[in-house]
Design an enzyme around this catalytic site. Sequence first.
Site, PDB file in Angstrom:
ATOM      1  N   GLU A 269       0.886  -1.166   0.000  1.00  0.00           N
ATOM      2  CA  GLU A 269       0.000   0.000   0.000  1.00  0.00           C
ATOM      3  C   GLU A 269       0.917   1.206   0.000  1.00  0.00           C
ATOM      4  OE1 GLU A 269      -1.666   3.168   0.519  1.00  0.00           O
ATOM      5  OE2 GLU A 269      -1.618   2.628   2.649  1.00  0.00           O
ATOM      6  N   CYS A 302      -1.956   9.003   2.796  1.00  0.00           N
ATOM      7  CA  CYS A 302      -1.730   8.657   1.395  1.00  0.00           C
ATOM      8  C   CYS A 302      -2.961   8.862   0.525  1.00  0.00           C
ATOM      9  CB  CYS A 302      -1.257   7.202   1.292  1.00  0.00           C
ATOM     10  SG  CYS A 302      -2.344   6.028   2.118  1.00  0.00           S
TER      11      CYS A 302
END
Length: 497
Positions: A269, A302
């Site tokens: 990720e 993010c």
Amino acid sequence: MGVDSRDGNVEQPLYGEARLYINGQMQFADSHYSNISPATGKVIGIAADASAQDCEAAIVAARVAFDQTDWSTNHAFRLQCLRRFQRAMLRQLKPLQDAVVAEAGSTRHNAETVQVNGPVEMATWCLDYLEQFEWQQDLGEYTLNSLGSTSRRLVCKEAAGVVAAITPWNFPLQIILAKVMPALAAGCTVVLKAAPDTPWSAALLGRIAHGCGLPAGVFNVLTANNAKTLGGLLCRDPRIDVVSFTGSTAVGKQVMSDASGSVKRVFLELGGKSPHILLDDADFSSALLNCLAVCFHAGQGCVIATRVLVPQQRLEEVEGLLCSYFDFISYGDPEAPGAIMGPLINERQRQRVLSMIEQAKQEGARLIKGGGTPDELLQGFYVQPTIFVDETATTCVAREEVFGPVLTIIPYTDEADALRIANDSQYGLGAVVNSADEARAIAFARGIRAGIVNVNNGNFLAPDVPFGGYKQSGIGREMGAEGFAEYLETKTIAIGA
């Protein structure tokens, strides 16, 4: 160092933890390092500095627990242990919050919600999923006419093995639990390597696990000042079956390379540069409030939308609204009531963000708000909430992940142009779309190459929702059924009739 007991009643002292949790025991490391407060830049305590030998001990413990005990196959026992672990965490919410505020610079409100309380509570879904999960499917019989044979087929799900969970500093507890709980629930054993900047959150989880009596070796916690050394050891070691990594795209590429030697499964990720698209019929005054999310946790997320795409003819209106909205952002001491934004994690990150702001100016982006260090905050790692306008969508703040409180406004000519700009990125993690017409917004969302899209104030965050991205934002999904499946292998058994 606090009290360890069977019910998990432990305290998190502000001076830290000099021990590691390995093979079911709290063990002193040979050395320790200083933990620095992002809010003041001062030392607030110590953390255990794991060595290569400690890493070896953790891998051996996890391997033995997986290979030589029934942890991976005794689903009822595993569920019982993990429910006890969660109850112990729920009793320790305040110490966990204190750790996240102190070392990650999270505001107290964020710690009480998305950083700590929410993730611990959401673990319930994962454990409920384990309780009802079907580990075997009977496909019935099939006759292969060319061979004249008939077989009954069983498809079995099994734990993937030993997992190395490598976690970042921005949401330390949330990301740890998003990896560790489904991995343990699936029957894997885990070696957790926490980010150097946020060791206490992980160390406290180890102490809670010890206090509530998790079986030896199923969960091991390493904190270390040199992230690269231990991370490389874990990724390259053939005794590790799965690597689950959250962090930058650059480091993710190295993780993938290191893991390739033993062809182990890798979950990544990684970075994002999420667009927020306002279609021309949207309610701009309310939709633009969502842009304040770039100040949440100082922009260190993010999936936060950092590019806002607006119709060219409404650019001046958008600039005025956003500048007025950003005036309401309060930032400073994370413990201050009403604080929305805290500091960046460390001085290195602060300088990186400030450097990108200067680079964007030189590249032609127009600064309309912020852009520097607050004069009133002489200590800590703060950057002002910042807004740029980039009509070319080519500067660093329009294309690269800043990981700071920096928003870039990009105008578009029509809907096709908006979709082009939204997808013109190496990343594909998240996006936001606003329109007065829900069907139009959903149709636009379907055209975006991203793993997560929020439409008209929707919010994806839930324990049953898979999280992950396209392109260089990563591989695989975390959370939900898809996240559970990351830690499973599939075995087919064919039985002759």
